[in-house]
Design a protein around this motif. Structure first.
Motif, PDB file in Angstrom:
ATOM      1  N   ALA A 283       5.235  -3.869  -8.198  1.00 29.76           N
ATOM      2  CA  ALA A 283       6.131  -4.063  -9.340  1.00 29.76           C
ATOM      3  C   ALA A 283       5.376  -4.125 -10.666  1.00 29.76           C
ATOM      4  N   ASP A 284       4.047  -4.096 -10.610  1.00 26.10           N
ATOM      5  CA  ASP A 284       3.245  -4.170 -11.832  1.00 26.10           C
ATOM      6  C   ASP A 284       2.841  -2.771 -12.274  1.00 26.10           C
ATOM      7  N   PRO A 285       3.475  -2.215 -13.305  1.00 22.76           N
ATOM      8  CA  PRO A 285       3.168  -0.841 -13.730  1.00 22.76           C
ATOM      9  C   PRO A 285       1.799  -0.695 -14.364  1.00 22.76           C
ATOM     10  N   ASP A 286       1.198  -1.804 -14.775  1.00 23.95           N
ATOM     11  CA  ASP A 286      -0.105  -1.748 -15.441  1.00 23.95           C
ATOM     12  C   ASP A 286      -1.273  -1.862 -14.467  1.00 23.95           C
ATOM     13  N   LEU A 287      -1.003  -2.217 -13.230  1.00 21.85           N
ATOM     14  CA  LEU A 287      -2.070  -2.350 -12.249  1.00 21.85           C
ATOM     15  C   LEU A 287      -2.451  -0.965 -11.720  1.00 21.85           C
ATOM     16  N   THR A 288      -3.711  -0.611 -11.857  1.00 21.86           N
ATOM     17  CA  THR A 288      -4.153   0.706 -11.414  1.00 21.86           C
ATOM     18  C   THR A 288      -5.635   0.639 -11.077  1.00 21.86           C
ATOM     19  N   TYR A 289      -6.218   1.761 -10.760  1.00 21.98           N
ATOM     20  CA  TYR A 289      -7.665   1.865 -10.602  1.00 21.98           C
ATOM     21  C   TYR A 289      -8.109   3.184 -11.207  1.00 21.98           C
ATOM     22  N   ILE A 290      -9.374   3.350 -11.434  1.00 21.97           N
ATOM     23  CA  ILE A 290      -9.891   4.550 -12.080  1.00 21.97           C
ATOM     24  C   ILE A 290      -9.548   5.775 -11.236  1.00 21.97           C
ATOM     25  N   GLY A 291      -8.855   6.713 -11.849  1.00 22.35           N
ATOM     26  CA  GLY A 291      -8.546   7.975 -11.185  1.00 22.35           C
ATOM     27  C   GLY A 291      -7.317   7.968 -10.312  1.00 22.35           C
ATOM     28  N   LYS A 292      -6.514   6.933 -10.331  1.00 25.43           N
ATOM     29  CA  LYS A 292      -5.328   6.876  -9.471  1.00 25.43           C
ATOM     30  C   LYS A 292      -4.336   7.985  -9.818  1.00 25.43           C
ATOM     31  N   GLY A 293      -3.863   8.689  -8.805  1.00 20.83           N
ATOM     32  CA  GLY A 293      -2.864   9.727  -8.993  1.00 20.83           C
ATOM     33  C   GLY A 293      -1.471   9.203  -8.724  1.00 20.83           C
ATOM     34  N   GLU A 294      -0.502  10.126  -8.773  1.00 19.22           N
ATOM     35  CA  GLU A 294       0.888   9.731  -8.551  1.00 19.22           C
ATOM     36  C   GLU A 294       1.091   9.178  -7.146  1.00 19.22           C
ATOM     37  N   PHE A 295       0.436   9.806  -6.167  1.00 17.90           N
ATOM     38  CA  PHE A 295       0.486   9.319  -4.791  1.00 17.90           C
ATOM     39  C   PHE A 295      -0.911   8.845  -4.415  1.00 17.90           C
ATOM     40  N   SER A 296      -0.988   7.701  -3.780  1.00 17.93           N
ATOM     41  CA  SER A 296      -2.290   7.079  -3.534  1.00 17.93           C
ATOM     42  C   SER A 296      -2.481   6.749  -2.065  1.00 17.93           C
ATOM     43  N   GLY A 297      -3.526   7.333  -1.472  1.00 14.85           N
ATOM     44  CA  GLY A 297      -3.898   6.962  -0.121  1.00 14.85           C
ATOM     45  C   GLY A 297      -4.434   5.552  -0.049  1.00 14.85           C
ATOM     46  N   ILE A 298      -5.003   5.073  -1.146  1.00 14.14           N
ATOM     47  CA  ILE A 298      -5.485   3.691  -1.179  1.00 14.14           C
ATOM     48  C   ILE A 298      -4.310   2.728  -1.104  1.00 14.14           C
ATOM     49  N   GLU A 299      -3.238   3.039  -1.808  1.00  8.00           N
ATOM     50  CA  GLU A 299      -2.042   2.203  -1.719  1.00  8.00           C
ATOM     51  C   GLU A 299      -1.483   2.211  -0.295  1.00  8.00           C
ATOM     52  N   GLU A 300      -1.504   3.372   0.364  1.00  5.45           N
ATOM     53  CA  GLU A 300      -1.045   3.446   1.752  1.00  5.45           C
ATOM     54  C   GLU A 300      -1.903   2.561   2.648  1.00  5.45           C
ATOM     55  N   ALA A 301      -3.209   2.530   2.399  1.00  4.83           N
ATOM     56  CA  ALA A 301      -4.097   1.687   3.199  1.00  4.83           C
ATOM     57  C   ALA A 301      -3.794   0.211   2.983  1.00  4.83           C
ATOM     58  N   ILE A 302      -3.451  -0.153   1.758  1.00  2.00           N
ATOM     59  CA  ILE A 302      -3.069  -1.538   1.471  1.00  2.00           C
ATOM     60  C   ILE A 302      -1.835  -1.912   2.280  1.00  2.00           C
ATOM     61  N   LEU A 303      -0.850  -1.039   2.269  1.00  2.00           N
ATOM     62  CA  LEU A 303       0.381  -1.300   3.012  1.00  2.00           C
ATOM     63  C   LEU A 303       0.127  -1.295   4.515  1.00  2.00           C
ATOM     64  N   GLY A 304      -0.961  -0.607   4.944  1.00  2.00           N
ATOM     65  CA  GLY A 304      -1.319  -0.593   6.354  1.00  2.00           C
ATOM     66  C   GLY A 304      -1.889  -1.909   6.840  1.00  2.00           C
ATOM     67  N   GLY A 305      -2.355  -2.744   5.915  1.00  2.00           N
ATOM     68  CA  GLY A 305      -2.723  -4.110   6.280  1.00  2.00           C
ATOM     69  C   GLY A 305      -4.180  -4.481   6.256  1.00  2.00           C
ATOM     70  N   ASP A 306      -5.124  -3.519   6.299  1.00  2.00           N
ATOM     71  CA  ASP A 306      -6.543  -3.880   6.353  1.00  2.00           C
ATOM     72  C   ASP A 306      -7.368  -2.918   5.495  1.00  2.00           C
ATOM     73  N   PRO A 307      -7.105  -2.850   4.198  1.00  2.00           N
ATOM     74  CA  PRO A 307      -7.761  -1.851   3.357  1.00  2.00           C
ATOM     75  C   PRO A 307      -9.265  -2.036   3.236  1.00  2.00           C
ATOM     76  N   TYR A 308      -9.772  -3.268   3.333  1.00  2.00           N
ATOM     77  CA  TYR A 308     -11.202  -3.502   3.150  1.00  2.00           C
ATOM     78  C   TYR A 308     -12.026  -2.907   4.286  1.00  2.00           C
ATOM     79  N   ASN A 309     -11.450  -2.834   5.479  1.00  5.28           N
ATOM     80  CA  ASN A 309     -12.149  -2.238   6.610  1.00  5.28           C
ATOM     81  C   ASN A 309     -11.726  -0.796   6.870  1.00  5.28           C
ATOM     82  N   ASP A 310     -10.542  -0.425   6.408  1.00 10.72           N
ATOM     83  CA  ASP A 310     -10.042   0.933   6.631  1.00 10.72           C
ATOM     84  C   ASP A 310     -10.569   1.924   5.604  1.00 10.72           C
ATOM     85  N   ILE A 311     -10.994   1.420   4.437  1.00 12.39           N
ATOM     86  CA  ILE A 311     -11.487   2.283   3.361  1.00 12.39           C
ATOM     87  C   ILE A 311     -12.998   2.103   3.223  1.00 12.39           C
TER      88      ILE A 311
END
Length: 287
Positions: free
Chosen positions: A100-128
């Motif tokens: 819900a935060d439109p200002d939260l991003t990271y360098i180079g983030k595109g419209e669709f983000s695999g990093i965001e998908e990894a977050i929703l997957g539950g374990d981004p620190y080990n999956d990425i």
């Protein structure tokens, strides 16, 4: 079934591009030059085509075990401070993730983000994970942010290059519906799928090292008589429904099984046979 990828048109292109994982540098330069004369250049960035502000100068380090080597005895230049800023921004995005935060991003983030998908997957620190790789043979490392759980290999979630005059430049963005992979010889394959279409597209890096140029695509088009498999070497014709023109080659209506078989065959030329060897991949949990 006779494999469509063995048509004269495909062989002429693929035999030039893919002569094995040990393609010589002068041959690679020739291919890049020939392609760049006939294909349009596309650069993928997050929200703008303008390069980002300069960051600290790159730091030259000796090749360490696991890092890909471009030429015997050469140093791989890793812009450590600049790439640390990228990784820090990704970790901050994960730590504070709020859709819900439109200002939260990271360098180079595109419209669709695999990093965001990894977050929703539950374990981004080990999956990425992240790795330094010289995919365009200029002795300056690119930063690859990788999906370490992908069943096909290490899917590229984000890829960055660096130039001391311009700073960080986002090149590629990958996610579940648009999978991006790198091959050993520096080519890129993108496997795209949605409700109506599928495609396998191959690209090479532009001469300025900060973008990609289109090589060839196989894609599907749903028409009244069924699903067609089409080939083109013109980027603006991808997903074109005009089957009877000079720019596309229509293979006709195929079954779903036949389409998967042919796209997998073509993908094997550009990725499966010679996937990129990243060497050391570090999970974000160990950063």
């Amino acid at each position: 079934m006779k494999v469509i990828g063995k048509t004269i048109a495909a062989l002429l292109l693929l035999s030039t591009l893919i002569s094995g994982c040990s393609v010589k540098e002068d041959e690679q330069a020739t291919v890049s030059s020939d392609v760049s004369e006939t294909q349009e250049t596309t650069v993928a960035t997050a929200t703008s085509t303008e390069p980002m502000a300069p960051l600290p100068e790159p730091v030259a380090v000796r090749m360490s075990e696991g890092l890909p080597e471009t030429e015997a005895g050469n140093e791989l230049v890793i812009p450590t401070d600049a790439y640390a800023a990228v990784i820090d921004s990704i970790i901050n995005y994960i730590d504070n993730y709020d859709p819900a935060d439109p200002d939260l991003t990271y360098i180079g983030k595109g419209e669709f983000s695999g990093i965001e998908e990894a977050i929703l997957g539950g374990d981004p620190y080990n999956d990425i994970g992240y790795a330094y790789v010289d995919v365009n043979w200029d002795n300056i490392a690119e930063l690859a942010i990788l999906d370490m759980t992908d069943g096909y290999g290490f899917m590229v979630l984000e890829l960055y290059s660096y130039n001391s005059n311009y700073g960080i430049h986002p090149i590629l963005h990958g996610y579940s519906n648009d999978r991006v992979y790198l091959s050993t010889w520096g080519y890129i394959v993108r496997s795209f799928i949605d409700e109506d279409t599928m495609s396998v597209r191959s690209y090479a890096f532009t001469d300025d090292r900060h973008g990609t140029m289109f090589i060839e695509a196989y894609y599907t088009v749903r028409a009244e008589d069924g699903v067609h498999l089409v080939n083109t070497s013109y980027e603006d014709r991808i997903f074109s429904t005009s089957f009877d023109n000079y720019y596309v080659l229509d293979y006709g209506v195929l079954s779903e099984y036949e389409i998967y078989e042919e796209l997998e065959y073509y993908e094997s030329y550009t990725y499966t046979d010679c996937p990129c060897h990243y060497g050391t991949i570090t999970p974000l949990s160990e950063y």
